[in-house]
Design a protein around this motif. Sequence first.
Motif, PDB file in Angstrom:
ATOM      1  N   ALA A  43       0.483  -1.617   0.082  1.00 26.97           N
ATOM      2  CA  ALA A  43      -0.224   0.134  -0.148  1.00 26.97           C
ATOM      3  C   ALA A  43       0.742   1.332  -0.242  1.00 26.97           C
ATOM      4  CB  ALA A  43      -1.273   0.239   1.527  1.00 26.97           C
ATOM      5  N   CYS A  44       1.709   0.659   0.157  1.00 26.53           N
ATOM      6  CA  CYS A  44       3.019   2.151   0.776  1.00 26.53           C
ATOM      7  C   CYS A  44       4.352   2.083  -0.353  1.00 26.53           C
ATOM      8  CB  CYS A  44       2.835   2.892   1.832  1.00 26.53           C
ATOM      9  SG  CYS A  44       1.411   2.567   2.562  1.00 26.53           S
ATOM     10  N   ALA A  45       4.577   1.498  -1.260  1.00 23.26           N
ATOM     11  CA  ALA A  45       5.698   1.695  -1.908  1.00 23.26           C
ATOM     12  C   ALA A  45       6.018   2.706  -2.309  1.00 23.26           C
ATOM     13  CB  ALA A  45       6.025   0.475  -3.078  1.00 23.26           C
TER      14      ALA A  45
ATOM     15  N   GLN B 258      -5.334  -3.526  -0.533  1.00 24.09           N
ATOM     16  CA  GLN B 258      -6.424  -3.990   0.281  1.00 24.09           C
ATOM     17  C   GLN B 258      -6.226  -4.973   0.714  1.00 24.09           C
ATOM     18  OE1 GLN B 258      -9.960  -3.613   0.218  1.00 24.09           O
ATOM     19  NE2 GLN B 258     -10.213  -1.612  -0.529  1.00 24.09           N
ATOM     20  N   SER B 259      -5.351  -5.556   1.844  1.00 23.12           N
ATOM     21  CA  SER B 259      -4.501  -7.236   2.416  1.00 23.12           C
ATOM     22  C   SER B 259      -6.071  -7.810   2.525  1.00 23.12           C
ATOM     23  CB  SER B 259      -4.106  -6.784   3.303  1.00 23.12           C
ATOM     24  OG  SER B 259      -4.663  -6.356   3.951  1.00 23.12           O
TER      25      SER B 259
ATOM     26  N   ARG C  26      -3.657  -1.663   6.513  1.00 22.52           N
ATOM     27  CA  ARG C  26      -4.299  -1.362   5.010  1.00 22.52           C
ATOM     28  C   ARG C  26      -5.137   0.585   4.279  1.00 22.52           C
ATOM     29  NH1 ARG C  26      -9.496  -3.783   3.622  1.00 22.52           N
ATOM     30  NH2 ARG C  26      -8.647  -5.441   4.304  1.00 22.52           N
ATOM     31  N   VAL C  27      -4.218   0.981   3.546  1.00 24.85           N
ATOM     32  CA  VAL C  27      -5.170   2.062   2.564  1.00 24.85           C
ATOM     33  C   VAL C  27      -6.805   1.640   2.476  1.00 24.85           C
ATOM     34  CG1 VAL C  27      -4.260   4.691   1.405  1.00 24.85           C
ATOM     35  CG2 VAL C  27      -2.761   2.697   2.945  1.00 24.85           C
ATOM     36  N   VAL C  28      -7.090   2.944   1.997  1.00 30.14           N
ATOM     37  CA  VAL C  28      -8.706   3.124   2.035  1.00 30.14           C
ATOM     38  C   VAL C  28      -9.048   4.344   1.422  1.00 30.14           C
ATOM     39  CG1 VAL C  28     -11.103   2.154   1.854  1.00 30.14           C
ATOM     40  CG2 VAL C  28      -9.162   0.709   3.066  1.00 30.14           C
ATOM     41  N   GLN C  29      -9.413   4.412   0.108  1.00 33.10           N
ATOM     42  CA  GLN C  29      -9.869   5.374  -0.044  1.00 33.10           C
ATOM     43  C   GLN C  29     -11.735   5.543   0.378  1.00 33.10           C
ATOM     44  OE1 GLN C  29     -10.947   6.517  -4.263  1.00 33.10           O
ATOM     45  NE2 GLN C  29     -10.542   8.766  -3.826  1.00 33.10           N
ATOM     46  N   VAL C  30     -11.966   6.846   1.473  1.00 29.50           N
ATOM     47  CA  VAL C  30     -13.606   6.543   1.850  1.00 29.50           C
ATOM     48  C   VAL C  30     -13.044   8.571   1.761  1.00 29.50           C
ATOM     49  CG1 VAL C  30     -14.774   6.545   4.004  1.00 29.50           C
ATOM     50  CG2 VAL C  30     -12.726   4.771   3.404  1.00 29.50           C
TER      51      VAL C  30
END
Length: 212
Positions: A14-16, A25-26, A161-165
């Motif tokens: 998610a952060c590379a 997402q994992s 995880r990184v998610v768009q909300v």
Amino acid sequence: MTLRRTLCCAAVAACAGGAVPAGAQSEAPEFVAPAGSARTDAVPAERADPQQLAQEAVDLYSRTCAAPAADAAARVDLALAAGLAPLDGDAAQRSSLLGGAPGQAYAAPGRATLLQLAIADDGRCVVWVQQADGPRVRAGFLRVVDDVYGPGTSLRPTRERVVQVAGGWRQQTGFDLGDEPARRAFDAITLVGNRPGVQLLRTAAVEPTTAR
């Protein structure tokens, strides 16, 4: 391996390179957006420096939710000792902070719309903060987990995880600390950048697994 390095490995997809790909997402529990996440344009009555507010939120979390309190009553004592007061407002607002569960809500003087604490009767404890610097909130959360995690304490990453909300990116980080029957879940939902929005830091008891 240190806690931060463990997290970096778990979040590398998610952060590379600092990028946030849409599909990163994992296989982890579903992302839970905090109540009020969509109100990114809301202007609280109080104003505060985003970095200072982030530190205040982390300090409050460390002194209340992260402390090894035995029950909700003990956490209430910790909240009062931290200088918080029962949250003014209608019952619907308090219910929202508690996710509909019975319990109590508190706010920091001068920060009533920015920094709040919810203590549910079932032991869940949540610090809510609005308009704080997101990366600083998350970094502070990791320091708190580092403080709690010591020799002889088990640690299991549960989600990263990184998610768009609501048009913005949020990062969800979670750990289970300790062993049954005293295992606790530590979770953070933070903004990836410094923008208006609601973030949370929380702890909860982990239900013991049932032997089959």
